[in-house]
Design a protein around this motif. Structure first.
Motif, PDB file in Angstrom:
ATOM      1  N   UNK A   1       0.832  -1.200   0.000  1.00 27.62           N
ATOM      2  CA  UNK A   1       0.000   0.000   0.000  1.00 27.62           C
ATOM      3  C   UNK A   1       0.865   1.248   0.000  1.00 27.62           C
ATOM      4  N   UNK A   2       2.120   1.088   0.473  1.00 30.85           N
ATOM      5  CA  UNK A   2       2.990   2.256   0.510  1.00 30.85           C
ATOM      6  C   UNK A   2       3.224   2.822  -0.873  1.00 30.85           C
ATOM      7  N   UNK A   3       3.319   1.940  -1.886  1.00 30.07           N
ATOM      8  CA  UNK A   3       3.577   2.406  -3.248  1.00 30.07           C
ATOM      9  C   UNK A   3       2.406   3.189  -3.822  1.00 30.07           C
ATOM     10  N   UNK A   4       1.227   3.058  -3.209  1.00 26.45           N
ATOM     11  CA  UNK A   4       0.055   3.763  -3.693  1.00 26.45           C
ATOM     12  C   UNK A   4      -0.053   5.180  -3.140  1.00 26.45           C
ATOM     13  N   UNK A   5       0.787   5.522  -2.176  1.00 22.12           N
ATOM     14  CA  UNK A   5       0.714   6.853  -1.583  1.00 22.12           C
ATOM     15  C   UNK A   5       1.033   7.917  -2.629  1.00 22.12           C
ATOM     16  N   UNK A   6       0.279   9.028  -2.641  1.00 22.25           N
ATOM     17  CA  UNK A   6       0.542  10.088  -3.624  1.00 22.25           C
ATOM     18  C   UNK A   6       1.854  10.789  -3.355  1.00 22.25           C
ATOM     19  N   UNK A   7       2.452  11.313  -4.422  1.00 24.15           N
ATOM     20  CA  UNK A   7       3.692  12.077  -4.311  1.00 24.15           C
ATOM     21  C   UNK A   7       3.511  13.401  -5.042  1.00 24.15           C
ATOM     22  N   UNK A   8       3.781  14.480  -4.344  1.00 26.61           N
ATOM     23  CA  UNK A   8       3.671  15.824  -4.925  1.00 26.61           C
ATOM     24  C   UNK A   8       2.302  16.062  -5.557  1.00 26.61           C
ATOM     25  N   UNK A   9       1.270  15.560  -4.905  1.00 27.28           N
ATOM     26  CA  UNK A   9      -0.080  15.801  -5.390  1.00 27.28           C
ATOM     27  C   UNK A   9      -0.473  14.980  -6.591  1.00 27.28           C
ATOM     28  N   UNK A  10       0.325  13.970  -6.947  1.00 27.37           N
ATOM     29  CA  UNK A  10       0.020  13.109  -8.081  1.00 27.37           C
ATOM     30  C   UNK A  10      -0.104  11.671  -7.595  1.00 27.37           C
ATOM     31  N   UNK A  11      -0.994  10.918  -8.243  1.00 27.41           N
ATOM     32  CA  UNK A  11      -1.173   9.515  -7.906  1.00 27.41           C
ATOM     33  C   UNK A  11      -0.854   8.677  -9.133  1.00 27.41           C
ATOM     34  N   UNK A  12      -0.519   7.411  -8.876  1.00 26.50           N
ATOM     35  CA  UNK A  12      -0.148   6.525  -9.971  1.00 26.50           C
ATOM     36  C   UNK A  12      -1.310   5.715 -10.507  1.00 26.50           C
ATOM     37  N   UNK A  13      -0.986   4.841 -11.462  1.00 25.21           N
ATOM     38  CA  UNK A  13      -2.012   4.026 -12.091  1.00 25.21           C
ATOM     39  C   UNK A  13      -2.688   3.074 -11.131  1.00 25.21           C
ATOM     40  N   UNK A  14      -1.938   2.563 -10.155  1.00 24.19           N
ATOM     41  CA  UNK A  14      -2.532   1.653  -9.182  1.00 24.19           C
ATOM     42  C   UNK A  14      -3.612   2.334  -8.354  1.00 24.19           C
ATOM     43  N   UNK A  15      -3.328   3.552  -7.912  1.00 21.32           N
ATOM     44  CA  UNK A  15      -4.309   4.314  -7.122  1.00 21.32           C
ATOM     45  C   UNK A  15      -5.552   4.588  -7.955  1.00 21.32           C
ATOM     46  N   UNK A  16      -5.368   5.064  -9.187  1.00 18.58           N
ATOM     47  CA  UNK A  16      -6.503   5.384 -10.043  1.00 18.58           C
ATOM     48  C   UNK A  16      -7.331   4.143 -10.373  1.00 18.58           C
ATOM     49  N   UNK A  17      -6.660   2.998 -10.538  1.00 22.33           N
ATOM     50  CA  UNK A  17      -7.382   1.767 -10.853  1.00 22.33           C
ATOM     51  C   UNK A  17      -8.265   1.341  -9.689  1.00 22.33           C
ATOM     52  N   UNK A  18      -7.702   1.334  -8.476  1.00 20.87           N
ATOM     53  CA  UNK A  18      -8.493   0.970  -7.305  1.00 20.87           C
ATOM     54  C   UNK A  18      -9.636   1.949  -7.080  1.00 20.87           C
ATOM     55  N   UNK A  19      -9.358   3.216  -7.289  1.00 18.86           N
ATOM     56  CA  UNK A  19     -10.379   4.252  -7.126  1.00 18.86           C
ATOM     57  C   UNK A  19     -11.522   4.037  -8.110  1.00 18.86           C
ATOM     58  N   UNK A  20     -11.172   3.732  -9.359  1.00 21.82           N
ATOM     59  CA  UNK A  20     -12.198   3.486 -10.378  1.00 21.82           C
ATOM     60  C   UNK A  20     -13.017   2.242 -10.058  1.00 21.82           C
ATOM     61  N   UNK A  21     -12.369   1.181  -9.586  1.00 19.86           N
ATOM     62  CA  UNK A  21     -13.078  -0.052  -9.246  1.00 19.86           C
ATOM     63  C   UNK A  21     -14.042   0.194  -8.088  1.00 19.86           C
ATOM     64  N   UNK A  22     -13.600   0.973  -7.099  1.00 18.24           N
ATOM     65  CA  UNK A  22     -14.479   1.293  -5.975  1.00 18.24           C
ATOM     66  C   UNK A  22     -15.737   2.015  -6.456  1.00 18.24           C
ATOM     67  N   UNK A  23     -15.558   3.000  -7.328  1.00 22.03           N
ATOM     68  CA  UNK A  23     -16.711   3.735  -7.851  1.00 22.03           C
ATOM     69  C   UNK A  23     -17.566   2.862  -8.766  1.00 22.03           C
ATOM     70  N   UNK A  24     -16.928   1.929  -9.475  1.00 24.21           N
ATOM     71  CA  UNK A  24     -17.695   0.999 -10.307  1.00 24.21           C
ATOM     72  C   UNK A  24     -18.681   0.217  -9.451  1.00 24.21           C
ATOM     73  N   UNK A  25     -18.225  -0.251  -8.289  1.00 23.33           N
ATOM     74  CA  UNK A  25     -19.115  -0.990  -7.393  1.00 23.33           C
ATOM     75  C   UNK A  25     -20.239  -0.097  -6.881  1.00 23.33           C
ATOM     76  N   UNK A  26     -19.899   1.131  -6.506  1.00 23.18           N
ATOM     77  CA  UNK A  26     -20.910   2.063  -5.984  1.00 23.18           C
ATOM     78  C   UNK A  26     -22.002   2.308  -7.016  1.00 23.18           C
ATOM     79  N   UNK A  27     -21.578   2.652  -8.231  1.00 23.21           N
ATOM     80  CA  UNK A  27     -22.571   2.989  -9.262  1.00 23.21           C
ATOM     81  C   UNK A  27     -23.367   1.761  -9.716  1.00 23.21           C
ATOM     82  N   UNK A  28     -22.716   0.599  -9.767  1.00 19.87           N
ATOM     83  CA  UNK A  28     -23.410  -0.613 -10.206  1.00 19.87           C
ATOM     84  C   UNK A  28     -24.564  -0.948  -9.272  1.00 19.87           C
ATOM     85  N   UNK A  29     -24.295  -0.920  -7.959  1.00 20.11           N
ATOM     86  CA  UNK A  29     -25.339  -1.334  -7.020  1.00 20.11           C
ATOM     87  C   UNK A  29     -26.401  -0.254  -6.835  1.00 20.11           C
ATOM     88  N   UNK A  30     -26.089   0.991  -7.170  1.00 22.94           N
ATOM     89  CA  UNK A  30     -27.105   2.038  -7.077  1.00 22.94           C
ATOM     90  C   UNK A  30     -27.963   2.117  -8.335  1.00 22.94           C
TER      91      UNK A  30
END
Length: 428
Positions: A1-30
């Motif tokens: 999880x340490x590698x997912x921490x943002x640096x200088x206000x930027x996030x990497x592909x891993x962070x964005x992927x997990x974030x998108x998957x989380x929202x995918x679940x939210x929108x799907x069930x709603x």
């Protein structure tokens, strides 16, 4: 999880992927219940000639759930801003909201009477509002140079979630109870899993007691805390998001009823036709949101994109009025996807840029979420009333177009500063 921490206000592909998957679940069930399951549960309670009653019940239930979300979202956000647990600030609320949503989905699927369905749906709406408040706050907490891109993932996941949910139900031939059970497992596994994996850095905005101004009063402190709600630009953005989302909901939430009783699709193929329209809509939402979000990040100019996007959505309503056929609706679905995808991605980034106080990020963005979700849930109630009033759908789409234009005009009144690309010290 340490590698997912943002640096200088930027996030990497891993962070964005997990974030998108989380929202995918939210929108799907709603949105799967909104688009398909609730209309199926509530359709024609008095027989084929009583279809308007089903429309009205759908509108009432979704709107009551929306009111519950209005209360729960900002409240959960405010509490998460002040949460100090070893699990973080946002994570406990994302996990708890996911569990509440899963349990409420099971209850909704088991309900057979409209009142019971409505009571269970309130639990779903509250759980979704809690999760959404926690997730949206992560953009303000951790992302600065990529806010448009991160916001685009939220709106893209919304469109993809409809396809995932409705597609699974239609293609797998799931019954109503089984569909709700699958959705419950999905949000529980994905919601909890992504909440655990996404970083949740501790708050660093607190001042030691010795550094707090001795002359500060409770009255002044509360005025400061309510500052964002007294900010003219922020309130115009909220009003625009509410209005545009009502317009969008008028054009999408009652789509199954429109296919059955407006276009005249046979009952045997109406669900398949709905899936086709949703897929078309999704493709254009995803493409438009990613392009518009990235463009707004590169240029730092959000407002013009938001205005044009709202007007494009208005055009789609006009197209359905002119050609209320399946082909005409399919073309309009693509146009609406372009407008709504670009609007939601960039308007969320615009609202995030306007936040004044880091200690109130989740509360304030909870209000931003509510402005959108309330619009999506009030739309069916207004739509049901319009359909019942004229016994058809033309007034519904006319009002949808007018509201989208009003949302664009509201955005004209916003005078934001240029995008700040400097991260808060907490995420450097």
């Amino acid at each position: 999880m340490k590698s997912l921490m943002p640096r200088d206000g930027r996030v990497g592909g891993g962070w964005l992927t997990l974030f998108a998957v989380a929202w995918l679940a939210v929108w799907t069930v709603q949105l799967t219940p909104v688009q398909l399951l609730l209309p199926l549960q509530l359709d024609t309670p008095g027989g084929q000639n009583d279809w308007i009653t089903g429309v009205v019940w759908s509108g009432l239930i979704l709107s009551v759930g929306g009111i519950a979300g209005v209360i729960a979202g900002p409240l959960a956000g405010m509490l998460s801003d002040r949460t100090r647990s070893r699990w973080g600030r946002r994570r406990p609320w994302a996990i708890g909201g996911s569990a509440l949503t899963a349990a409420s989905l099971l209850l909704t699927g088991a309900a057979t009477e409209p009142l019971a369905v409505g009571a269970a749906w309130i639990g779903v709406s509250v759980g979704i509002a809690v999760v959404s408040a926690a997730l949206t706050a992560m953009i303000a907490d951790q992302v600065f140079a990529q806010r448009g891109t991160a916001s685009a993932f939220v709106s893209s996941a919304q469109a993809v979630g409809i396809v995932v949910g409705v597609g699974a139900v239609v293609l797998l031939g799931l019954g109503i109870g089984a569909s709700y059970a699958v959705l419950a497992v999905f949000i529980l596994v994905v919601g909890v899993g992504t909440a655990v994996l996404l970083p949740d850095p501790p708050a660093s905005w607190e001042h030691p007691p010795a550094e707090r101004p001795q002359h500060a009063t409770t009255h002044r402190d509360w005025r400061e805390r309510l500052g964002v709600l007294r900010d003219r630009n922020f309130m115009w953005v909220l009003a625009s998001r509410l209005t545009v989302n009502i317009g969008n909901a008028l054009g999408t939430a009652l789509l199954l009823f429109f296919l059955l009783y407006g276009v005249g699709s046979p009952a045997a193929t109406a669900e398949d036709d709905l899936l086709v329209l949703i897929v078309i809509y999704t493709i254009f939402v995803v493409a438009a949101s990613l392009v518009a979000g990235s463009l707004s990040d590169r240029t730092g100019r959000r407002k013009p994109i938001v205005i044009v996007a709202a007007l494009v959505q208005a055009l789609s309503a006009v197209m359905i009025l002119v050609s209320p056929t399946f082909v005409g609706t399919a073309i309009a679905a693509g146009v609406m996807g372009v407008g709504y995808g670009a609007y939601m991605a960039v308007s969320l980034a615009l609202a995030t840029d306007l936040l004044p106080r880091v200690e109130d990020h989740a509360r304030d963005l909870g209000i931003v979420n509510v402005s959108a979700s309330l619009g999506q849930l009030l739309g069916p109630l207004l739509g049901a009333g319009l359909v019942a009033l004229v016994g058809g759908f033309w007034l519904l789409f006319l009002v949808a177009g007018v509201l989208s234009v009003i949302g664009a005009v509201m955005t004209v009144a916003v005078h934001p500063a240029r995008v700040s690309r400097q991260p808060h010290p907490a995420v450097r």
